[in-house]
Design a protein around this motif. Structure first.
Motif, PDB file in Angstrom:
ATOM      1  N   GLY A  36       0.822  -1.212   0.000  1.00 35.50           N
ATOM      2  CA  GLY A  36       0.000   0.000   0.000  1.00 35.50           C
ATOM      3  C   GLY A  36       0.849   1.252   0.000  1.00 35.50           C
ATOM      4  N   ALA A  37       0.548   2.136   0.907  1.00 37.79           N
ATOM      5  CA  ALA A  37       1.216   3.439   0.961  1.00 37.79           C
ATOM      6  C   ALA A  37       2.698   3.302   1.284  1.00 37.79           C
ATOM      7  CB  ALA A  37       0.544   4.320   2.011  1.00 37.79           C
ATOM      8  N   GLY A  38       3.444   4.311   0.916  1.00 35.68           N
ATOM      9  CA  GLY A  38       4.875   4.348   1.191  1.00 35.68           C
ATOM     10  C   GLY A  38       5.430   5.710   0.831  1.00 35.68           C
ATOM     11  N   ASP A  39       6.727   5.829   0.836  1.00 38.00           N
ATOM     12  CA  ASP A  39       7.397   7.081   0.489  1.00 38.00           C
ATOM     13  C   ASP A  39       8.122   6.931  -0.836  1.00 38.00           C
ATOM     14  OD1 ASP A  39       6.491   8.053   2.882  1.00 38.00           O
ATOM     15  OD2 ASP A  39       8.445   8.158   3.847  1.00 38.00           O
ATOM     16  N   THR A  40       8.129   7.999  -1.607  1.00 39.13           N
ATOM     17  CA  THR A  40       8.808   8.031  -2.890  1.00 39.13           C
ATOM     18  C   THR A  40       9.870   9.122  -2.848  1.00 39.13           C
ATOM     19  OG1 THR A  40       6.813   7.316  -4.038  1.00 39.13           O
ATOM     20  CG2 THR A  40       8.520   8.348  -5.377  1.00 39.13           C
ATOM     21  N   VAL A  41      11.059   8.806  -3.324  1.00 41.28           N
ATOM     22  CA  VAL A  41      12.139   9.788  -3.416  1.00 41.28           C
ATOM     23  C   VAL A  41      12.584   9.884  -4.872  1.00 41.28           C
ATOM     24  CG1 VAL A  41      14.516  10.342  -2.753  1.00 41.28           C
ATOM     25  CG2 VAL A  41      12.935   9.420  -1.056  1.00 41.28           C
ATOM     26  N   VAL A  42      12.625  11.110  -5.379  1.00 41.85           N
ATOM     27  CA  VAL A  42      13.177  11.384  -6.696  1.00 41.85           C
ATOM     28  C   VAL A  42      14.555  11.982  -6.470  1.00 41.85           C
ATOM     29  CG1 VAL A  42      12.953  12.740  -8.808  1.00 41.85           C
ATOM     30  CG2 VAL A  42      10.921  11.746  -7.741  1.00 41.85           C
ATOM     31  N   THR A  96      13.779  15.024  -3.880  1.00 36.32           N
ATOM     32  CA  THR A  96      12.408  15.477  -3.699  1.00 36.32           C
ATOM     33  C   THR A  96      11.645  14.292  -3.126  1.00 36.32           C
ATOM     34  OG1 THR A  96      12.587  16.961  -5.591  1.00 36.32           O
ATOM     35  CG2 THR A  96      10.362  16.411  -4.849  1.00 36.32           C
ATOM     36  N   VAL A  97      11.061  14.475  -1.954  1.00 32.04           N
ATOM     37  CA  VAL A  97      10.405  13.383  -1.239  1.00 32.04           C
ATOM     38  C   VAL A  97       8.892  13.568  -1.279  1.00 32.04           C
ATOM     39  CG1 VAL A  97      10.227  12.167   0.977  1.00 32.04           C
ATOM     40  CG2 VAL A  97      12.400  13.221   0.295  1.00 32.04           C
ATOM     41  N   ARG A  98       8.183  12.484  -1.571  1.00 36.53           N
ATOM     42  CA  ARG A  98       6.722  12.489  -1.461  1.00 36.53           C
ATOM     43  C   ARG A  98       6.365  11.520  -0.331  1.00 36.53           C
ATOM     44  NH1 ARG A  98       3.943  10.182  -6.158  1.00 36.53           N
ATOM     45  NH2 ARG A  98       3.270   8.475  -4.854  1.00 36.53           N
ATOM     46  N   LYS A  99       5.912  12.070   0.787  1.00 40.71           N
ATOM     47  CA  LYS A  99       5.536  11.268   1.954  1.00 40.71           C
ATOM     48  C   LYS A  99       4.073  10.858   1.833  1.00 40.71           C
ATOM     49  CE  LYS A  99       7.412  10.816   5.468  1.00 40.71           C
ATOM     50  NZ  LYS A  99       8.172   9.607   5.845  1.00 40.71           N
ATOM     51  N   GLU A 100       3.837   9.565   1.761  1.00 41.10           N
ATOM     52  CA  GLU A 100       2.475   9.056   1.824  1.00 41.10           C
ATOM     53  C   GLU A 100       2.196   8.438   3.189  1.00 41.10           C
ATOM     54  OE1 GLU A 100       1.705   6.403  -1.413  1.00 41.10           O
ATOM     55  OE2 GLU A 100       1.896   7.973  -2.908  1.00 41.10           O
ATOM     56  N   LEU A 101       3.233   8.388   4.012  1.00 39.21           N
ATOM     57  CA  LEU A 101       3.079   7.817   5.353  1.00 39.21           C
ATOM     58  C   LEU A 101       2.969   8.946   6.364  1.00 39.21           C
ATOM     59  CD1 LEU A 101       5.744   4.991   5.075  1.00 39.21           C
ATOM     60  CD2 LEU A 101       3.262   4.803   4.859  1.00 39.21           C
ATOM     61  N   PRO A 102       2.054   8.824   7.319  1.00 41.94           N
ATOM     62  CA  PRO A 102       1.920   9.868   8.337  1.00 41.94           C
ATOM     63  C   PRO A 102       3.133   9.893   9.263  1.00 41.94           C
ATOM     64  CG  PRO A 102       0.483   8.012   8.835  1.00 41.94           C
ATOM     65  CD  PRO A 102       1.100   7.737   7.494  1.00 41.94           C
ATOM     66  N   LEU A 103       3.422  11.077   9.780  1.00 44.37           N
ATOM     67  CA  LEU A 103       4.543  11.220  10.710  1.00 44.37           C
ATOM     68  C   LEU A 103       4.180  10.625  12.068  1.00 44.37           C
ATOM     69  CD1 LEU A 103       5.632  14.910   9.983  1.00 44.37           C
ATOM     70  CD2 LEU A 103       6.359  12.811   8.846  1.00 44.37           C
ATOM     71  N   SER A 104       5.139  10.007  12.712  1.00 38.08           N
ATOM     72  CA  SER A 104       4.999   9.466  14.068  1.00 38.08           C
ATOM     73  C   SER A 104       3.799   8.540  14.229  1.00 38.08           C
ATOM     74  CB  SER A 104       4.905  10.619  15.073  1.00 38.08           C
ATOM     75  OG  SER A 104       6.045  11.441  14.996  1.00 38.08           O
ATOM     76  N   ALA A 105       3.542   7.708  13.235  1.00 33.74           N
ATOM     77  CA  ALA A 105       2.387   6.820  13.295  1.00 33.74           C
ATOM     78  C   ALA A 105       2.782   5.358  13.435  1.00 33.74           C
ATOM     79  CB  ALA A 105       1.520   7.010  12.051  1.00 33.74           C
ATOM     80  N   GLY A 106       4.087   5.091  13.570  1.00 32.75           N
ATOM     81  CA  GLY A 106       4.526   3.708  13.743  1.00 32.75           C
ATOM     82  C   GLY A 106       4.448   2.870  12.478  1.00 32.75           C
ATOM     83  N   GLN A 107       4.457   3.532  11.306  1.00 32.39           N
ATOM     84  CA  GLN A 107       4.380   2.798  10.048  1.00 32.39           C
ATOM     85  C   GLN A 107       5.712   2.775   9.304  1.00 32.39           C
ATOM     86  OE1 GLN A 107       1.107   4.293   7.733  1.00 32.39           O
ATOM     87  NE2 GLN A 107      -0.318   4.080   9.417  1.00 32.39           N
ATOM     88  N   GLY A 108       6.780   3.142   9.978  1.00 36.48           N
ATOM     89  CA  GLY A 108       8.103   3.065   9.380  1.00 36.48           C
ATOM     90  C   GLY A 108       8.392   4.146   8.360  1.00 36.48           C
ATOM     91  N   GLY A 109       7.837   5.336   8.550  1.00 37.81           N
ATOM     92  CA  GLY A 109       8.034   6.428   7.602  1.00 37.81           C
ATOM     93  C   GLY A 109       9.480   6.861   7.452  1.00 37.81           C
ATOM     94  N   SER A 110      10.210   6.948   8.542  1.00 34.08           N
ATOM     95  CA  SER A 110      11.621   7.336   8.456  1.00 34.08           C
ATOM     96  C   SER A 110      12.430   6.266   7.738  1.00 34.08           C
ATOM     97  CB  SER A 110      12.204   7.568   9.850  1.00 34.08           C
ATOM     98  OG  SER A 110      11.575   8.658  10.472  1.00 34.08           O
ATOM     99  N   ALA A 111      12.141   5.010   8.041  1.00 33.22           N
ATOM    100  CA  ALA A 111      12.846   3.915   7.377  1.00 33.22           C
ATOM    101  C   ALA A 111      12.516   3.888   5.890  1.00 33.22           C
ATOM    102  CB  ALA A 111      12.473   2.581   8.026  1.00 33.22           C
ATOM    103  N   ALA A 112      11.251   4.109   5.536  1.00 33.35           N
ATOM    104  CA  ALA A 112      10.865   4.114   4.121  1.00 33.35           C
ATOM    105  C   ALA A 112      11.582   5.226   3.373  1.00 33.35           C
ATOM    106  CB  ALA A 112       9.341   4.267   3.989  1.00 33.35           C
ATOM    107  N   SER A 113      11.674   6.399   3.977  1.00 35.47           N
ATOM    108  CA  SER A 113      12.383   7.511   3.337  1.00 35.47           C
ATOM    109  C   SER A 113      13.866   7.188   3.169  1.00 35.47           C
ATOM    110  CB  SER A 113      12.217   8.799   4.144  1.00 35.47           C
ATOM    111  OG  SER A 113      10.909   9.293   4.036  1.00 35.47           O
TER     112      SER A 113
END
Length: 141
Positions: A36-42, A96-113
């Motif tokens: 599903g959702a995740g982070d994209t980096v260009v 350029t980062v597109r965050k699809e993961l909420p901050l501080s939500a325990g879904q691994g947003g920092s790791a995905a980035s």
């Protein structure tokens, strides 16, 4: 077969999914990716030296590359890739980062980035690093 930097793209995009890191007795040691959702980096070559964060993906995230997880991992990849005497396609890398993961939500947003930043930087450099080297770069973030 590794490509030379003359054959590499000027711009790449990498996606990393959300993850869960609290699996049973493994706590934060064991994890799994979530569809599903995740982070994209260009990542693209730029005239600035080092790594630049053009868009951090969220207004609350830093643009300072020393504080953004995608830039920290990308900088580690850049150091390793260019440490082998490879000629870059530019002076530095802009992210350029597109965050699809909420901050501080325990879904691994920092790791995905971090993963997306490392993979994008590696692809931009002609994919010289192994999976193990990419993992090491991500662990710095």
């Amino acid at each position: 077969m590794r490509r030379s930097l003359d054959d590499t793209p000027r711009r790449v995009r990498a996606f990393a999914p959300a993850s869960i890191g609290n699996l049973g007795p493994g706590l934060d040691v064991l994890g799994c990716a979530v569809t599903g959702a995740g982070d994209t980096v260009v990542a693209e070559w730029c005239d600035d030296v080092g790594v630049v964060v053009r868009d951090p993906g969220h207004p609350e995230l830093p643009t300072d590359p020393a504080l953004h997880s995608s830039a920290i991992a990308a900088a580690a990849v850049l150091r390793q890739a260019l440490g082998g005497g490879r000629r870059p396609g530019g002076s530095g890398i802009a992210l350029t980062v597109r965050k699809e993961l909420p901050l501080s939500a325990g879904q691994g947003g920092s790791a995905a980035s971090a993963v997306a930043g490392a993979v994008a930087a590696n692809a931009l450099c002609g994919a010289p690093l192994t999976s193990e080297a990419l993992l090491e770069a991500c662990l710095l973030a």
